[in-house]
Scaffold this active site. Structure first.
Site, PDB file in Angstrom:
ATOM      1  N   ASP A  20       1.090  -1.204  -0.159  1.00  0.00           N
ATOM      2  CA  ASP A  20      -0.032  -0.162  -0.088  1.00  0.00           C
ATOM      3  C   ASP A  20       0.931   1.324   0.062  1.00  0.00           C
ATOM      4  O   ASP A  20       1.922   1.374   0.524  1.00  0.00           O
ATOM      5  CB  ASP A  20      -0.903  -0.110   1.183  1.00  0.00           C
ATOM      6  CG  ASP A  20      -2.181   1.000   1.113  1.00  0.00           C
ATOM      7  OD1 ASP A  20      -2.526   1.482  -0.049  1.00  0.00           O
ATOM      8  OD2 ASP A  20      -2.695   1.274   2.092  1.00  0.00           O
ATOM      9  N   TRP A  25       2.670   8.119  -2.399  1.00  0.00           N
ATOM     10  CA  TRP A  25       4.157   8.231  -3.334  1.00  0.00           C
ATOM     11  C   TRP A  25       4.400   9.260  -4.290  1.00  0.00           C
ATOM     12  O   TRP A  25       4.965  10.066  -4.357  1.00  0.00           O
ATOM     13  CB  TRP A  25       4.681   6.973  -3.509  1.00  0.00           C
ATOM     14  CG  TRP A  25       6.335   6.764  -3.925  1.00  0.00           C
ATOM     15  CD1 TRP A  25       7.070   6.579  -3.045  1.00  0.00           C
ATOM     16  CD2 TRP A  25       6.477   6.955  -5.189  1.00  0.00           C
ATOM     17  NE1 TRP A  25       8.494   6.651  -3.662  1.00  0.00           N
ATOM     18  CE2 TRP A  25       7.976   6.699  -5.158  1.00  0.00           C
ATOM     19  CE3 TRP A  25       6.001   7.158  -6.666  1.00  0.00           C
ATOM     20  CZ2 TRP A  25       8.697   6.905  -6.220  1.00  0.00           C
ATOM     21  CZ3 TRP A  25       6.824   7.188  -7.682  1.00  0.00           C
ATOM     22  CH2 TRP A  25       8.223   7.054  -7.580  1.00  0.00           C
ATOM     23  N   HIS A  37       2.099   3.521  -9.214  1.00  0.00           N
ATOM     24  CA  HIS A  37       1.876   2.061  -9.366  1.00  0.00           C
ATOM     25  C   HIS A  37       3.010   1.476 -10.392  1.00  0.00           C
ATOM     26  O   HIS A  37       3.360   0.405  -9.932  1.00  0.00           O
ATOM     27  CB  HIS A  37       0.499   1.886 -10.309  1.00  0.00           C
ATOM     28  CG  HIS A  37      -0.820   2.273  -9.379  1.00  0.00           C
ATOM     29  ND1 HIS A  37      -1.048   1.971  -8.135  1.00  0.00           N
ATOM     30  CD2 HIS A  37      -1.838   2.969  -9.530  1.00  0.00           C
ATOM     31  CE1 HIS A  37      -2.054   2.299  -7.639  1.00  0.00           C
ATOM     32  NE2 HIS A  37      -2.793   2.990  -8.616  1.00  0.00           N
ATOM     33  N   GLU A  67     -12.469  -4.607  -3.835  1.00  0.00           N
ATOM     34  CA  GLU A  67     -13.032  -3.374  -3.348  1.00  0.00           C
ATOM     35  C   GLU A  67     -12.466  -2.091  -4.484  1.00  0.00           C
ATOM     36  O   GLU A  67     -12.756  -1.184  -4.747  1.00  0.00           O
ATOM     37  CB  GLU A  67     -12.954  -2.982  -2.140  1.00  0.00           C
ATOM     38  CG  GLU A  67     -13.760  -3.751  -1.321  1.00  0.00           C
ATOM     39  CD  GLU A  67     -13.343  -5.200  -0.826  1.00  0.00           C
ATOM     40  OE1 GLU A  67     -12.135  -5.294  -0.920  1.00  0.00           O
ATOM     41  OE2 GLU A  67     -14.281  -6.097  -0.563  1.00  0.00           O
ATOM     42  N   LEU A 131      10.305 -20.409  -5.579  1.00  0.00           N
ATOM     43  CA  LEU A 131       9.495 -19.552  -4.731  1.00  0.00           C
ATOM     44  C   LEU A 131       8.013 -19.702  -5.380  1.00  0.00           C
ATOM     45  O   LEU A 131       7.952 -19.812  -6.576  1.00  0.00           O
ATOM     46  CB  LEU A 131      10.128 -18.231  -5.000  1.00  0.00           C
ATOM     47  CG  LEU A 131       8.985 -17.145  -4.527  1.00  0.00           C
ATOM     48  CD1 LEU A 131       8.928 -17.089  -2.952  1.00  0.00           C
ATOM     49  CD2 LEU A 131       9.348 -15.623  -4.830  1.00  0.00           C
ATOM     50  N   ARG A 188       2.077  -4.804   6.086  1.00  0.00           N
ATOM     51  CA  ARG A 188       1.445  -3.747   5.409  1.00  0.00           C
ATOM     52  C   ARG A 188       2.106  -2.609   5.323  1.00  0.00           C
ATOM     53  O   ARG A 188       2.638  -1.983   6.434  1.00  0.00           O
ATOM     54  CB  ARG A 188      -0.214  -3.617   5.919  1.00  0.00           C
ATOM     55  CG  ARG A 188      -0.694  -2.596   4.948  1.00  0.00           C
ATOM     56  CD  ARG A 188      -2.267  -2.245   5.540  1.00  0.00           C
ATOM     57  NE  ARG A 188      -2.860  -1.340   4.495  1.00  0.00           N
ATOM     58  CZ  ARG A 188      -4.079  -1.578   4.287  1.00  0.00           C
ATOM     59  NH1 ARG A 188      -4.683  -2.292   4.599  1.00  0.00           N
ATOM     60  NH2 ARG A 188      -4.599  -0.448   3.239  1.00  0.00           N
ATOM     61  N   ILE A 195      -6.724  -5.056   7.637  1.00  0.00           N
ATOM     62  CA  ILE A 195      -6.487  -5.958   6.771  1.00  0.00           C
ATOM     63  C   ILE A 195      -7.094  -5.936   5.543  1.00  0.00           C
ATOM     64  O   ILE A 195      -6.731  -6.516   4.365  1.00  0.00           O
ATOM     65  CB  ILE A 195      -7.047  -7.228   7.369  1.00  0.00           C
ATOM     66  CG1 ILE A 195      -6.705  -7.434   8.920  1.00  0.00           C
ATOM     67  CG2 ILE A 195      -6.615  -8.510   6.682  1.00  0.00           C
ATOM     68  CD1 ILE A 195      -5.172  -7.918   8.970  1.00  0.00           C
TER      69      ILE A 195
HETATM   70  C1  IPE Z   1      -5.518  -2.893  -0.226  1.00  0.00           C
HETATM   71  O1  IPE Z   1      -5.189  -1.351  -0.377  1.00  0.00           O
HETATM   72  C2  IPE Z   1      -5.451  -3.594  -1.417  1.00  0.00           C
HETATM   73  C3  IPE Z   1      -4.119  -3.641  -2.309  1.00  0.00           C
HETATM   74  C4  IPE Z   1      -3.046  -3.208  -1.887  1.00  0.00           C
HETATM   75  C5  IPE Z   1      -4.192  -4.273  -3.629  1.00  0.00           C
HETATM   76  P1  IPE Z   1      -5.968  -0.299  -0.461  1.00  0.00           P
HETATM   77  O2  IPE Z   1      -5.240   0.811  -0.586  1.00  0.00           O
HETATM   78  O3  IPE Z   1      -7.350  -0.293  -1.530  1.00  0.00           O
HETATM   79  O4  IPE Z   1      -6.955  -0.350   0.911  1.00  0.00           O
HETATM   80  P2  IPE Z   1      -7.839   0.582   1.699  1.00  0.00           P
HETATM   81  O5  IPE Z   1      -9.282   0.537   0.984  1.00  0.00           O
HETATM   82  O6  IPE Z   1      -7.126   1.807   1.711  1.00  0.00           O
HETATM   83  O7  IPE Z   1      -8.257   0.016   3.134  1.00  0.00           O
HETATM   84  C1  IPE Z   2      -1.583   0.248  -3.288  1.00  0.00           C
HETATM   85  O1  IPE Z   2      -1.256   1.640  -3.409  1.00  0.00           O
HETATM   86  C2  IPE Z   2      -1.976  -0.316  -4.717  1.00  0.00           C
HETATM   87  C3  IPE Z   2      -3.349  -0.766  -4.972  1.00  0.00           C
HETATM   88  C4  IPE Z   2      -4.317  -0.771  -4.169  1.00  0.00           C
HETATM   89  C5  IPE Z   2      -3.534  -1.301  -6.406  1.00  0.00           C
HETATM   90  P1  IPE Z   2      -2.698   2.639  -3.273  1.00  0.00           P
HETATM   91  O2  IPE Z   2      -3.118   2.897  -4.691  1.00  0.00           O
HETATM   92  O3  IPE Z   2      -3.664   2.211  -2.516  1.00  0.00           O
HETATM   93  O4  IPE Z   2      -2.145   4.012  -2.578  1.00  0.00           O
HETATM   94  P2  IPE Z   2      -2.625   4.922  -1.692  1.00  0.00           P
HETATM   95  O5  IPE Z   2      -2.979   4.142  -0.459  1.00  0.00           O
HETATM   96  O6  IPE Z   2      -3.554   5.793  -2.426  1.00  0.00           O
HETATM   97  O7  IPE Z   2      -1.422   5.787  -1.436  1.00  0.00           O
HETATM   98 MG    MG Z   3      -4.151   2.527  -0.427  1.00  0.00          MG
END
Ligand code: IPE
Ligand code: IPE
Ligand code: MG
Length: 249
Positions: A20, A25, A37, A67, A131, A188, A195
């Protein structure tokens, strides 16, 4: 460059990561979320290689949650394109590193092109044993429990199992990753302490590690810090500390 070996002795057999912080970033750099990404893919590559070098046998990465479809259309379609491109580009290298790539989640929602790429990567790498890399894509812990319940219900419906005989083990066996050890360590990044519908069933006794580092900045050193944390835990599984000492002696 060969990565350094981690400092601690006991390696987890299975690490599960919520990667996450990509969006934040990018925002810090006044860039579009997609740049985050893309940078996240680089961090992912480095962590996979590190697991290969340090002989961690199993890694599960949360790439896209059930989600995440709720994100802006543009971000979702760029993410899908990034998945296709990354798989295309990385499959040969993963294969030569002995990585067996598997996907968990409901792949039927993906485009035919992405589904084809997923199938090709899985097939191409299926015999590798260094792996096992599980990529959770359109995955949700509740979806996983539901599909397992459906599979067990079908056994009951067909008469191969009675409702009275149903045990926890039947559900465990029908969950994703059933053939692998349960995750020893969950990481995380990105500062949130939740979670987010990741491996709800499989994380029942996993050590949970949260760090503030944004995923594109996560590297071997941070990974080592998580492993040091893991080594400091006493895994009691419901027992007392004294019992564990007796078992060890
Ligand atoms: C969780 O991250 C899913 C992935 C890293 C793929 P999110 O950024 O979507 O989680 P929430 O919605 O903030 O909890
Ligand atoms: C996790 O990073 C990647 C995915 C959920 C695909 P985020 O895109 O959730 O990054 P933040 O949480 O917005 O910084
Ligand atoms: Mg996120």
């Amino acid at each position: 460059m060969e990565p350094d070996k981690p400092v601690s002795r006991q390696l987890p057999r299975h690490v599960a990561i919520i990667m996450d912080g990509n969006g934040r970033w990018a925002k810090q750099r006044n860039q579009a979320r997609h740049a985050g990404h893309r940078a996240g893919v680089e961090a992912t590559r480095a962590i996979i290689e590190y697991c290969v070098c340090t002989s961690i046998p199993c890694l599960t990465l949360f790439a896209f949650s059930s989600e995440n479809w709720q994100r802006p259309k543009h971000e979702v379609s760029l993410l899908m394109e990034l998945f296709v491109q990354s798989l295309k580009r990385e499959t040969d290298k993963l294969n030569s590193n002995g990585v067996c790539v598997r996907f968990i989640g409901d792949r039927s929602a993906f485009s035919a092109r992405l589904q084809k790429q997923i199938a090709e990567t899985e097939q191409f790498t299926q015999d590798n044993t260094t792996l096992t890399l599980n990529i959770a894509a359109n995955y949700g812990g509740r979806w996983d429990i539901t599909q397992a319940a459906r599979a067990v219900a079908q056994q009951v419906e067909s008469g191969t199992l009675s409702a009275a005989e149903l045990t926890e083990q039947h559900l465990t066996d029908a969950m994703c990753l059933a053939d692998l050890p349960e995750p020893d360590l969950f990481i995380r990044t990105g500062g949130e302490k939740r979670i987010s519908n990741f491996l709800l069933w499989q994380l029942a006794y996993t050590e949970l590690y949260f760090c503030d580092v944004l995923w594109p900045d996560f590297n071997q050193q941070y990974f080592d810090e998580a492993i040091v944390f893991y080594n400091q835990r006493e895994r009691r599984f419901g027992m007392t500390s004294e019992q564990l000492t007796q078992v060890q002696n």
